[in-house]
Design an enzyme around this catalytic site. Structure first.
Site, PDB file in Angstrom:
ATOM      1  N   GLY D  15       0.861  -1.017   0.327  1.00 26.63           N
ATOM      2  CA  GLY D  15       0.121  -0.107   0.238  1.00 26.63           C
ATOM      3  C   GLY D  15       1.290   1.578  -0.297  1.00 26.63           C
ATOM      4  O   GLY D  15       1.712   1.996   0.512  1.00 26.63           O
ATOM      5  N   SER D  26      15.410  10.607  -1.778  1.00 24.33           N
ATOM      6  CA  SER D  26      16.947  11.205  -1.113  1.00 24.33           C
ATOM      7  C   SER D  26      17.392   9.884  -1.639  1.00 24.33           C
ATOM      8  O   SER D  26      18.589   9.913  -1.378  1.00 24.33           O
ATOM      9  CB  SER D  26      15.906  10.918   0.498  1.00 24.33           C
ATOM     10  OG  SER D  26      16.930  10.358   1.205  1.00 24.33           O
ATOM     11  N   VAL D  27      17.182   8.703  -1.852  1.00 26.44           N
ATOM     12  CA  VAL D  27      17.624   7.716  -1.928  1.00 26.44           C
ATOM     13  C   VAL D  27      18.054   7.612  -3.427  1.00 26.44           C
ATOM     14  O   VAL D  27      19.915   7.359  -3.202  1.00 26.44           O
ATOM     15  CB  VAL D  27      16.321   6.017  -2.378  1.00 26.44           C
ATOM     16  CG1 VAL D  27      17.272   5.407  -3.515  1.00 26.44           C
ATOM     17  CG2 VAL D  27      16.276   5.586  -0.985  1.00 26.44           C
ATOM     18  N   VAL D  28      17.779   8.500  -4.784  1.00 29.37           N
ATOM     19  CA  VAL D  28      18.087   8.974  -5.862  1.00 29.37           C
ATOM     20  C   VAL D  28      19.405   9.831  -5.337  1.00 29.37           C
ATOM     21  O   VAL D  28      20.644   9.811  -5.996  1.00 29.37           O
ATOM     22  CB  VAL D  28      17.342   9.077  -6.911  1.00 29.37           C
ATOM     23  CG1 VAL D  28      17.515   9.775  -7.570  1.00 29.37           C
ATOM     24  CG2 VAL D  28      16.378   7.607  -7.139  1.00 29.37           C
ATOM     25  N   ARG D  76       1.092  -5.431  -5.129  1.00 30.94           N
ATOM     26  CA  ARG D  76       1.681  -6.280  -4.664  1.00 30.94           C
ATOM     27  C   ARG D  76       1.957  -7.775  -5.799  1.00 30.94           C
ATOM     28  O   ARG D  76       1.152  -7.611  -6.656  1.00 30.94           O
ATOM     29  CB  ARG D  76       0.529  -7.195  -3.459  1.00 30.94           C
ATOM     30  CG  ARG D  76      -0.089  -5.668  -3.021  1.00 30.94           C
ATOM     31  CD  ARG D  76      -0.922  -6.160  -1.873  1.00 30.94           C
ATOM     32  NE  ARG D  76      -1.590  -5.328  -1.134  1.00 30.94           N
ATOM     33  CZ  ARG D  76      -1.168  -4.349  -0.525  1.00 30.94           C
ATOM     34  NH1 ARG D  76      -0.731  -5.354   0.993  1.00 30.94           N
ATOM     35  NH2 ARG D  76      -2.315  -3.062  -0.106  1.00 30.94           N
ATOM     36  N   ASP D 107       5.406  -4.442   6.166  1.00 34.54           N
ATOM     37  CA  ASP D 107       5.374  -5.906   6.928  1.00 34.54           C
ATOM     38  C   ASP D 107       6.075  -6.879   5.528  1.00 34.54           C
ATOM     39  O   ASP D 107       6.752  -7.662   5.118  1.00 34.54           O
ATOM     40  CB  ASP D 107       4.640  -6.441   7.412  1.00 34.54           C
ATOM     41  CG  ASP D 107       4.869  -6.214   8.821  1.00 34.54           C
ATOM     42  OD1 ASP D 107       6.048  -5.935   9.444  1.00 34.54           O
ATOM     43  OD2 ASP D 107       4.295  -5.955  10.038  1.00 34.54           O
ATOM     44  N   THR D 130       4.263   2.920   5.555  1.00 35.96           N
ATOM     45  CA  THR D 130       2.992   2.676   5.627  1.00 35.96           C
ATOM     46  C   THR D 130       1.956   3.920   6.317  1.00 35.96           C
ATOM     47  O   THR D 130       2.985   4.702   7.605  1.00 35.96           O
ATOM     48  CB  THR D 130       2.474   1.163   5.976  1.00 35.96           C
ATOM     49  OG1 THR D 130       1.302   0.806   6.490  1.00 35.96           O
ATOM     50  CG2 THR D 130       3.367   1.650   7.674  1.00 35.96           C
ATOM     51  N   ASP D 132       0.077   3.053   8.290  1.00 36.44           N
ATOM     52  CA  ASP D 132      -0.369   2.482   9.281  1.00 36.44           C
ATOM     53  C   ASP D 132       0.115   2.400  10.945  1.00 36.44           C
ATOM     54  O   ASP D 132      -0.086   2.432  11.901  1.00 36.44           O
ATOM     55  CB  ASP D 132      -0.948   0.960   9.158  1.00 36.44           C
ATOM     56  CG  ASP D 132      -2.223   0.925   8.012  1.00 36.44           C
ATOM     57  OD1 ASP D 132      -2.927   1.323   8.916  1.00 36.44           O
ATOM     58  OD2 ASP D 132      -1.764  -0.090   7.497  1.00 36.44           O
ATOM     59  N   ASP D 134       3.036   0.803  11.692  1.00 42.19           N
ATOM     60  CA  ASP D 134       2.276  -0.812  12.374  1.00 42.19           C
ATOM     61  C   ASP D 134       3.661  -1.514  12.249  1.00 42.19           C
ATOM     62  O   ASP D 134       3.227  -3.129  12.729  1.00 42.19           O
ATOM     63  CB  ASP D 134       1.672  -0.876  12.161  1.00 42.19           C
ATOM     64  CG  ASP D 134       1.045  -1.935  10.500  1.00 42.19           C
ATOM     65  OD1 ASP D 134       1.786  -0.890  10.519  1.00 42.19           O
ATOM     66  OD2 ASP D 134       0.633  -3.088  10.636  1.00 42.19           O
ATOM     67  N   ARG D 159     -17.399  17.080  12.114  1.00 45.41           N
ATOM     68  CA  ARG D 159     -17.967  17.915  13.252  1.00 45.41           C
ATOM     69  C   ARG D 159     -18.393  19.515  12.687  1.00 45.41           C
ATOM     70  O   ARG D 159     -19.652  19.355  14.029  1.00 45.41           O
ATOM     71  CB  ARG D 159     -16.636  18.657  14.222  1.00 45.41           C
ATOM     72  CG  ARG D 159     -17.073  19.668  15.772  1.00 45.41           C
ATOM     73  CD  ARG D 159     -17.509  17.959  16.312  1.00 45.41           C
ATOM     74  NE  ARG D 159     -15.823  17.111  17.218  1.00 45.41           N
ATOM     75  CZ  ARG D 159     -16.198  16.668  18.623  1.00 45.41           C
ATOM     76  NH1 ARG D 159     -17.780  16.314  18.890  1.00 45.41           N
ATOM     77  NH2 ARG D 159     -15.772  16.129  18.675  1.00 45.41           N
ATOM     78  N   ARG D 176      -6.234  -2.336   9.694  1.00 45.57           N
ATOM     79  CA  ARG D 176      -6.783  -3.260  10.493  1.00 45.57           C
ATOM     80  C   ARG D 176      -6.171  -3.949  11.631  1.00 45.57           C
ATOM     81  O   ARG D 176      -7.349  -4.793  12.105  1.00 45.57           O
ATOM     82  CB  ARG D 176      -6.394  -4.416   9.054  1.00 45.57           C
ATOM     83  CG  ARG D 176      -8.026  -4.966   7.830  1.00 45.57           C
ATOM     84  CD  ARG D 176      -7.714  -5.135   7.170  1.00 45.57           C
ATOM     85  NE  ARG D 176      -8.039  -3.889   6.104  1.00 45.57           N
ATOM     86  CZ  ARG D 176      -7.718  -3.790   4.737  1.00 45.57           C
ATOM     87  NH1 ARG D 176      -7.221  -4.801   4.181  1.00 45.57           N
ATOM     88  NH2 ARG D 176      -7.786  -3.148   3.929  1.00 45.57           N
ATOM     89  N   ALA D 191     -12.615  13.455  19.899  1.00 46.67           N
ATOM     90  CA  ALA D 191     -13.771  12.666  19.874  1.00 46.67           C
ATOM     91  C   ALA D 191     -14.161  11.792  21.162  1.00 46.67           C
ATOM     92  O   ALA D 191     -13.507  11.535  22.013  1.00 46.67           O
ATOM     93  CB  ALA D 191     -13.529  11.233  19.393  1.00 46.67           C
ATOM     94  N   GLU D 227     -11.048   0.770  11.101  1.00 48.10           N
ATOM     95  CA  GLU D 227     -11.271  -0.548  10.295  1.00 48.10           C
ATOM     96  C   GLU D 227     -11.408  -1.984  11.521  1.00 48.10           C
ATOM     97  O   GLU D 227     -12.442  -3.215  10.654  1.00 48.10           O
ATOM     98  CB  GLU D 227     -10.297  -1.169   9.078  1.00 48.10           C
ATOM     99  CG  GLU D 227     -10.253   0.013   7.574  1.00 48.10           C
ATOM    100  CD  GLU D 227      -9.256  -0.439   7.365  1.00 48.10           C
ATOM    101  OE1 GLU D 227      -9.393  -0.844   5.941  1.00 48.10           O
ATOM    102  OE2 GLU D 227      -8.114  -0.567   7.885  1.00 48.10           O
TER     103      GLU D 227
END
Lengths: 328, 328, 328, 328
Positions: D15, D26-28, D76, D107, D130, D132, D134, D159, D176, D191, D227
């Site tokens: 994703g 930056s890598v380039v 993917r 991951d 990512t 997330d 995570d 709101r 997820r 919230a 999610e």
């Protein structure tokens, strides 16, 4: 003979839209400027029936010109559809000394105002506040321009990820009966296809269009779909249909929903609200009633509310043609 | 007799504005749609004189509808003011097989196009691209709406800190000759005073206005000043004057500058650019020339360039009145 | 022995920054949660001396988490630098029953708090609120992250127009003593050169760098300059110098100014403010005093205010190296 | 013995997230700076297997630091999970003369890289990209900060309309398996309740919480739902449940979806990407392999990929407590 107006009520009614606060501010300050009183009515007709009033002065509307939503709250009100409800509302207004009101809202709110004005010979003036731009008698409604910007910004973001993965997105935008938002954001975001209630593209032509888009070498496809479109049942069904009949696409769906109603109003909406608020108050003071202020050719115009609620806005077919040309 | 048009050049000229890329995209794709060729000309008239051309196809304008600036670059060009320069440009266009061009720019760029069209009987069409909204023959120019939004968003931020410290800010916005930006953002941002070239408020009335504002209990004051305003010499001098004559205020200055020219175009500017590009190409194909496409009452209209460059836009005096009412 | 704390005062002091309102909200609600009272003190130490207090409950801080500026206002206060001023402040606090306070501000505000805490054995806790990120004892100050985003968004806009005209811009950003903003937005906006107070690049090396940038084929150049940089006298002088010694460039200047202090706080600043407010209140309740809450490695830490005001933040030399690599 | 590295491949995988383009840039440029070649690999492992390579120089990454998505595309790839797929990829890399690669992804992408590195003794370095957040071994992943800002801005808009109508909204955000986004935007947007996978609040406690919120006098309620939360089946079921058991609320739902993946990266993400790209290249050049670069305490750190993919990020329970306090 026109009753001299000394106190004006103002309220917002129906679905809220960006610019409503700017319009409230304008109504309030125009009253102060013309040395009459102004009263805020909370939650539209509901608050009128319940007597939920609050005197407003120039400072009470400080720092709201750039705020989404409505400080006076909004609501739909079934009771106002009854003669008893309206009588109660009228009694409350008279008790409070309110001689006229400005309603900021859409079709439904205007219908109520029109009946009320006729029933009680009460001076009312309407300001069209809705993101849908579906009100006859004005080229633009309050909040429409802001909603267009909100949506194109979101589609720009979705385009980023769509392009990265060569995906097709069906994006549902507001517009139950009219396709103004869908058509304009579709053109503005460079959508490959636009589905609106005014025109049933048909599933076959949708597939053809998507095939052509893929063949043309585009790295992603965006289809903007108005809520009220009938090409598919909804965006989820459209996704399924395309996945089944055009498996070359990796399809995703996004339903933008209520975020389209909020946010700081655009400059255009703030200025429009400011102009409409002053115009509405001054029209009442000149003895006008039962009319809606609108904008046409960048000037304020007035339309009888009875015409505004019966009329229809029409989709810009020339813009549909432009859209077809640009998605080549 | 009208020469059949098979290849159209497109370029941007003068100060850039948001929406120029969307207009380029529209011109290019309208050409592809009508099965004629399109050539991008870099850096406006300069590139025309240097023969800096690049064929454009539908995909060459992918993903630019939402980008500020101009992929074709822009420049001012003194050489095009000479007969030799224009002759060189004409020769280059003919060599490249270009039969007509669309120029996206402002007054100066249109003047060049008009002379060129007359001199060589060459079909040209203008699209008004400038944030200043100072072109006769169109209610809105490309980029104006975006600039308004950019500026009100910045003033909203400045208001945050102004309110926290009860400060007065003089904010200079673009507009050397006209006050359209200043007036509209002034109303849109709820400025306490607006200084524009069309109206010399006078330093005394400015002080009066600021005194009233302070007395009314406002927690901050914003004065929007167009570049071309003559009330003070500039915002720095205005600051000094107020500090000297009205020491109740803690005064700050902000000159917004070039950020006003950039940024992703608003939905309105994207749609306007899309419509104007198609209209310009189709007008050329119908044999029209030496005209500018504009928008009036939300419809495309055409004005002879000779009239567009001689005419003047006028400030909305009614909006000045609205502004006075709302700053109460 | 620690006095039991039943009522906490909260105020903002010095230059405002986005996130201050979120911190006020957090302090107030943490007090409510722990069943103690909370009092807002207006305009920092000035309001303390004048007794400008207002009881705050949970609802009084509704809908401010996303607002720039500070609802409690801010001010600088010379009187608090005198023993008499502080005595007056102390008397007012005691009269109001305030047992401790949380000060949200920068170095100067903390110095006052430290002296006050020592002088009257009064429990105080500091929350670092400033966009400059120049406070020892915390990796990030409140408002810094928001300011970075505000500035890169503006530079992105300026880049649009800079690229269209192949121009060089000197952009002045806040940072009188430290270059954190300049360095980070410089890297984030892909600036060709970054001038900060911590490092005198020298005019010769600046010219070399600009020559290299031009030679490398870049279409525009952005030089970010911290207010306190000493390479040139200021951005206007830098412009003149480059125009004189490197006439290949068309140079423009932009001074971003106070817009950097305003705007809705970023999510990071809102969360940081929320955490710091709770931490500050709970630290006071545990008997801590004369400390500043900070964030390090994403955890809340505490530093004696005496250390915070004496310490120095250091510029990230590794990031300077990254910047040099990336402008290749 | 470490093979001398002369050419590095770079790609994005899985994703996409904002900041990936900044990391590619930056890598380039780090390669150019260190005088080695750099090759872009399109569509992640898929392009590696298909030999979809493109040499990158410093100018090929101009003007992408502020663009969402990834210019190298992402995908993917099931084939890379087979030994044959990986062999084909390896052969292609060797044929192209690529000695090492930098993978920007999550991951799954890292797992592939780790196997590949082991299988062919091929130098690889990971950059965590990512939204997330995570990934074990870094406090922040690329794109996470941007996504937080995107989401709080949208919730701010929701709101506005929620408050105008006194409504309750369930807003689904990405996550997820982890609740980092939900928890942080929940705190940042104020919230009333936050539902995350790490903690099953339970429907009863949700109802209690909503009752308390209503009773406290709040004009609207926002519940942020990750999610992967299991309190209800999904936001639509939560809506039905509340409508049935707590009819005092007018409930609406909003699923934010893919817009969270796009948009211009925040300054923080741009700087983080810039630092990580340089660090990854320099680590490869120093002979490191099979590691992921991360940020901890604002410094670059390295974690063996094998550990990064086995480790778990943990939710900030202290922040859950802060959230509970602030919703009082």
């Amino acid at each position: 003979m026109t009753r001299s107006i000394k106190k004006i009520g103002v309220f917002t009614s129906g679905g809220d839209s960006p610019g409503m606060n700017a319009a409230i501010r304008s109504v309030v300050r125009a009253c102060v400027y013309h040395k009459i009183e102004c009263v805020g009515i909370y939650r539209g007709y509901q608050g009128m029936i319940e007597g939920d009033f609050k005197p407003m002065d120039a400072r009470s509307v400080n720092n709201i010109i750039n705020k989404g939503g409505t400080i006076l709250k909004s609501a739909r009100c079934l009771e106002f559809k009854t003669a008893e409800g309206r009588k109660q509302a009228y009694d409350n207004l008279r008790k409070e000394g309110i001689d006229a009101f400005v309603v900021i809202g859409g079709d439904g709110s205007f219908t109520g105002a029109h009946i009320f004005a006729q029933e009680f010979n009460f001076p009312v003036m309407g300001i069209p506040g809705t993101i849908d731009n579906d009100i006859y008698g004005t080229t633009f409604t309050l909040g429409y321009d802001t909603a267009l910007n909100t949506v194109v910004e979101v589609i720009d973001k979705i385009r980023d990820t769509a392009s990265s993965h060569n995906r097709l997105f069906f994006i549902e935008v507001m517009g139950r009966d009219v396709g103004h938002i869908a058509l304009n954001v579709g053109v503005g975001a460079g959508a490959e296809e636009i589905l609106i209630p005014e025109e049933d593209l048909g599933l076959d032509r949708l597939l053809d269009s998507l095939k052509r888009s893929k063949a043309s070498g585009k790295s992603s496809s965006i289809v903007v779909v108005a809520e009220g479109d009938t090409t598919g049942e909804n965006v989820f069904e459209l996704k399924k249909y395309v996945e089944k009949h055009l498996p070359i696409y990796d399809v995703r769906v996004s339903v933008l929903g209520h975020m389209q109603r909020g946010g700081a109003p655009s400059c255009y909406d703030r200025v429009l609200a400011s102009r409409m608020g002053v115009s509405a108050v001054e029209a009442l003071l000149k003895g006008e009633s039962d009319k809606m202020v609108g904008v046409q050719d960048n000037k304020m115009i007035f339309t009888p509310i009875s015409k505004a609620i019966k009329g229809h806005t029409v989709i810009d077919t020339e813009l549909i043609r432009v859209s077809d040309i640009l998605t080549i």
